[in-house]
Design an enzyme around this catalytic site. Structure first.
Site, PDB file in Angstrom:
ATOM      1  N   HIS A 168       8.670   9.704   9.921  1.00  0.00           N
ATOM      2  CA  HIS A 168       8.273   9.176   8.609  1.00  0.00           C
ATOM      3  C   HIS A 168       9.518   8.593   7.921  1.00  0.00           C
ATOM      4  CE1 HIS A 168       4.671  12.197   8.535  1.00  0.00           C
ATOM      5  NE2 HIS A 168       4.432  11.138   9.296  1.00  0.00           N
ATOM      6  N   HIS A 211       2.527  12.655   4.539  1.00  0.00           N
ATOM      7  CA  HIS A 211       2.457  11.828   5.739  1.00  0.00           C
ATOM      8  C   HIS A 211       2.328  10.391   5.238  1.00  0.00           C
ATOM      9  CE1 HIS A 211       1.688  15.143   8.723  1.00  0.00           C
ATOM     10  NE2 HIS A 211       1.547  15.766   7.549  1.00  0.00           N
TER      11      HIS A 211
END
Length: 573
Positions: free
Chosen positions: A510, A553
């Site tokens: 990420h 996320h």
């Protein structure tokens, strides 16, 4: 998990080159492709997307990491993570990360987005980004049977209901473990279930929200949701296998306000022995290559830190030392426990998991909280003072710092395990860099995230792993725990848990921050309109613009950026 894409036949993507496009977008990932669709809603505007990877049509499945649909980047050895080289997954396919990720969707805390504005990203706050992201979403509520069986909750006001990307809560045939053991244990720990973690407060436990169609569990992403329904637009052209190498600067540009005339790219699908060099002219250049690739395009174009550019022989065009710095990514690891045989039904484990998002007080003891505060008296390297103050304030305000994902699995012998399969340090202080190491655009960048280099990161991450032992010792879960599997029972001391983190943590993939939207004096690369400082018509629209990572996320953040960028660009020109 998400099943393979149920698209076998699809439009052939090609380009019919006008003399000059209105927009060229370098990168067809979740942000770039979605943004292209929004900009091409105006039939008078021509848009071309250059994607280095293939379309992926009919070829996507659960195993794309490490394949041709992944850039397959690696780090330099990570000094503070056991000296290990780590894989860094980035989607190299139309749709980017949205085409190959696990589809988990959560938006984070409104304070995290408001903090972006305090760092200089005027107009980028919870109110504007929340409104923008709902444009991308088509929420499918759970069925009456799911609600009755599991007590699933959601708030319709937190969701979009007519956007292109499906979002669903899929929890049919779930193990009795969640109802009878996980949720009661969370309650006894003081970790209550969240009504809906997508409305600006994501503390506590919640069922997974997935970017997937209900019932079929089919992936919904930038290609299937945004692009394919409008693929026949005559003003929208998508070129796969087109690797953007650099920006072409107009010879008539002024020194203080450089104008680009187009981009150079390498056509990778030619029959010739080497890629063919091509050029596209455009009024506006939008870089959307990802936090790991956009800095490379800027640096190869002469935009960046003079020291970096001089080292590889690239002439300096714009002095922007922030390009490629401020790289941030979440480390992740696992912990698993053997359950007593016959105590739970495994159920359909593919479609069920609980995410428990916890602030420091949710997993640190009072003495460890004191140590945390002491560590935070010293600013880690790589963070600006305003960034550090923002992050400390968010910690003090109780914004989640760790994700504990509860999952159940059973092997062929019906031996069932509880796995915290995503123990994620959500908001690391550690900052690294990504830079070019040659003038060859096909060479990978040098990636040094400096994982766990901030002492506070390593401390709270190891304490979170240790906390799973306290979770396992809490009733009613305690009554069905046989014992720890990973880390095993020999891991007991603080040093043991630190060693485990050093040797077992991996990248959660990420990535943000390397073209940060903050003040130029703080290392910023783009202004709030997404323009690269010192240019008149070059913008960045991908997750590299996000200066501080929300504890999420990032697929939700990608659609936020795409929709907010579309609003800004449409209103600005």
């Amino acid at each position: 998990m998400i099943l393979l894409l149920s698209i076998i036949l699809s439009p052939l993507v090609s380009a019919i080159n006008p003399t000059i496009y209105d927009y060229v977008i370098a990168g067809g990932g979740a942000v770039g492709l979605s943004l292209a669709v929004r900009l091409s809603e105006d039939p008078s505007k021509t848009v071309v997307v250059l994607e280095a990877g293939e379309t992926g049509f009919g070829k996507l499945n659960r195993g794309n990491f490490g394949t041709a649909n992944d850039w397959r980047f690696v780090t330099v050895p990570q000094k503070d993570a056991g000296g290990r080289v780590q894989d860094q997954v980035q989607g190299r396919v139309l749709g980017g990360g949205s085409a190959i990720n696990s589809g988990i969707y959560i938006r984070g805390n409104k304070a995290e987005y408001d903090a972006l504005e305090t760092l200089g990203a005027k107009g980028w706050n919870w109110k504007s980004m929340f409104a923008a992201v709902k444009k991308s979403e088509h929420f499918f509520p759970p069925s009456a049977a799911e609600i009755k069986a599991l007590g699933l909750t959601f708030n319709p006001a937190y969701h979009g209901h007519s956007g292109p990307v499906a979002l669903s809560m899929q929890a049919l045939n779930v193990s009795n473990f969640y109802r009878d053991f996980a949720i009661p244990t969370l309650h006894n720990l003081g970790h209550e279930m969240n009504l809906d973690p997508n409305g600006g407060t994501h503390n506590g436990g919640s069922w997974e929200f997935l970017t997937a169609l209900p019932d079929t569990n089919t992936r919904s992403y930038a290609v299937s949701g945004y692009y394919l329904p409008v693929a026949n637009r005559t003003n929208l052209h998508v070129l796969p296998n087109s690797h953007v190498s650099r920006i072409i600067w107009s010879p008539t540009s002024t020194k203080d306000d450089l104008e680009a005339s187009g981009v150079e790219y390498l056509a990778l699908n030619t029959t010739a022995g080497s890629p063919a060099r091509q050029f596209i002219n455009a009024h506006n250049i939008i870089l959307s290559g990802s936090a790991l690739n956009t800095p490379k395009i800027l640096e190869l174009s002469g935009v960046g830190d003079p020291t970096i550019l001089k080292r590889v022989g690239v002439a300096l065009v714009i002095n922007l030392p922030g390009v490629g710095s401020n790289l941030c990514n979440q480390p992740v690891t696992i912990a698993s426990y053997l359950l007593k045989n016959g105590t739970v039904d495994a159920g359909n484990t593919i479609r069920a998991a609980i995410l428990d998002m916890q602030p420091l007080s949710g997993f640190l003891s009072p003495s460890d909280l004191k140590r945390s505060r002491e560590m935070l008296s010293v600013k880690p390297q790589g963070l600006s003072t305003p960034q550090f103050e923002v992050m400390k304030n968010l910690m003090a305000a109780g914004v989640p710092q760790m994700e504990f994902t509860w999952n159940i699995a059973a092997d062929g012998n019906n031996i069932t395990t509880l796995t915290f399969d995503r123990l994620i340090l959500l908001k690391p202080l550690s900052r690294g860099s990504v830079h070019i190491n040659s003038t060859n655009p096909l060479d990978p960048p040098v990636i040094d995230p400096k994982y766990l280099s901030a002492p506070h990161d390593k401390f709270i991450f190891s304490k979170a792993i240790e906390c799973t032992r306290r979770i396992a010792a809490t009733e009613p879960l305690k009554s069905i725990i046989e014992g720890p599997i990973v880390p095993d029972s020999t891991v007991q001391t603080e040093d043991d848990f630190i060693h485990y983190v050093n040797s077992q943590s991996q990248s959660e993939h990420h990535f943000i921050g390397t073209s940060a939207m903050t003040l130029r004096s703080l290392g910023g690369v783009v202004d709030p309109s997404l323009r690269v400082y010192g240019t008149s018509n070059v913008r960045v629209a991908d997750l590299s613009i996000i200066a501080n990572l929300p504890g999420i996320h990032t697929v939700s953040l990608a659609y936020m950026v795409a929709e907010r960028a579309a609003e800004i660009i449409k209103n600005d020109l």
